[in-house]
Write a protein that holds these residues in place. Structure first.
Motif, PDB file in Angstrom:
ATOM      1  N   SER A   9       0.673  -1.242   0.008  1.00  0.00           N
ATOM      2  CA  SER A   9       0.093  -0.015  -0.107  1.00  0.00           C
ATOM      3  C   SER A   9       0.858   1.161   0.246  1.00  0.00           C
ATOM      4  O   SER A   9       2.169   0.938   0.631  1.00  0.00           O
ATOM      5  CB  SER A   9      -1.270  -0.094   1.275  1.00  0.00           C
ATOM      6  OG  SER A   9      -0.154   0.081   2.398  1.00  0.00           O
ATOM      7  N   ILE A  10       0.282   2.342  -0.955  1.00  0.00           N
ATOM      8  CA  ILE A  10       0.495   3.470  -0.545  1.00  0.00           C
ATOM      9  C   ILE A  10      -0.208   4.317  -0.363  1.00  0.00           C
ATOM     10  O   ILE A  10      -1.307   4.521   0.029  1.00  0.00           O
ATOM     11  CB  ILE A  10       0.987   3.986  -1.946  1.00  0.00           C
ATOM     12  CG1 ILE A  10       2.607   2.892  -2.426  1.00  0.00           C
ATOM     13  CG2 ILE A  10       1.563   5.573  -1.833  1.00  0.00           C
ATOM     14  CD1 ILE A  10       2.431   3.627  -4.106  1.00  0.00           C
ATOM     15  N   GLU A  11       0.235   5.183   1.478  1.00  0.00           N
ATOM     16  CA  GLU A  11      -0.441   6.033   1.998  1.00  0.00           C
ATOM     17  C   GLU A  11      -1.535   7.071   0.799  1.00  0.00           C
ATOM     18  O   GLU A  11      -0.439   7.228  -0.071  1.00  0.00           O
ATOM     19  CB  GLU A  11       0.070   7.461   2.418  1.00  0.00           C
ATOM     20  CG  GLU A  11      -0.855   8.064   2.963  1.00  0.00           C
ATOM     21  CD  GLU A  11      -1.299   7.713   4.575  1.00  0.00           C
ATOM     22  OE1 GLU A  11      -2.955   7.967   3.931  1.00  0.00           O
ATOM     23  OE2 GLU A  11      -1.691   7.345   4.598  1.00  0.00           O
ATOM     24  N   GLN A  15      -0.566  10.196  -2.940  1.00  0.00           N
ATOM     25  CA  GLN A  15      -0.770   9.905  -4.531  1.00  0.00           C
ATOM     26  C   GLN A  15      -1.122  11.245  -4.685  1.00  0.00           C
ATOM     27  O   GLN A  15      -2.081  11.368  -5.191  1.00  0.00           O
ATOM     28  CB  GLN A  15      -1.142   8.632  -3.917  1.00  0.00           C
ATOM     29  CG  GLN A  15      -1.174   7.629  -4.210  1.00  0.00           C
ATOM     30  CD  GLN A  15      -2.087   6.398  -4.050  1.00  0.00           C
ATOM     31  OE1 GLN A  15      -2.628   6.716  -4.931  1.00  0.00           O
ATOM     32  NE2 GLN A  15      -1.627   5.470  -3.624  1.00  0.00           N
TER      33      GLN A  15
END
Length: 155
Positions: A9-11, A15
């Motif tokens: 996951s990427i915050e 993004q």
């Protein structure tokens, strides 16, 4: 090696695409708060371009504002129905577009609202942050222009 959902996951709020989408939502909402719902931000952009380039043909207008031809034609029909622009048939089924007197008056009536809108969008930033934001947005748009489904083309 096994991965977990947290590894992948990427915050969300880190993004750029998500932040740009949210910024656009906010900008459109603020635009309507200041100028009402009689005009959209895209219609405003078309009117402003016609103010700067009276008689421009519809295809060139689309290229200058960053719209596809069918969207530009639809917007032009709507603005003509409001009495704000006139479309004249040229050679090869092209159309020339110009503001009407009513369109010029309507556009002039937006000036104070646009100034308020720009102020609302930027006033919470420090002076150098404002110019940095505009500069970085311009740079981003310029660098990635060809990635758009309707790249901006200019002289």
């Amino acid at each position: 090696m096994k991965t977990t959902p947290s590894d992948l996951s990427i915050e969300l709020y880190e993004q750029p695409g998500h932040l740009i989408r949210r910024a656009h939502q906010i900008a459109v909402s603020m635009f309507h708060e200041e100028l009402g719902r009689d005009v959209t931000p895209v219609q405003y952009a078309v009117l402003r371009m016609l103010q700067d380039r009276p008689g421009i043909d519809q295809v060139t207008l689309a290229e200058r504002v960053g719209l596809d031809n069918s969207t530009t034609a639809d917007i032009a029909r709507r603005l003509e129905a409001k009495g704000w622009i006139v479309r004249e048939l040229l050679a090869r089924r092209q159309r020339s577009l110009s503001l009407t007197e009513e369109g010029t008056r309507v556009l002039a009536s937006f000036v104070s609202g646009i100034h308020r809108l720009n102020g609302r969008m930027l006033d919470s930033l420090a002076h150098d942050e404002r110019s940095d934001l505009i500069r970085l947005l311009q740079k981003f748009v310029h660098i990635h222009n060809d990635q758009s489904r309707a790249p901006v083309r200019s002289d």
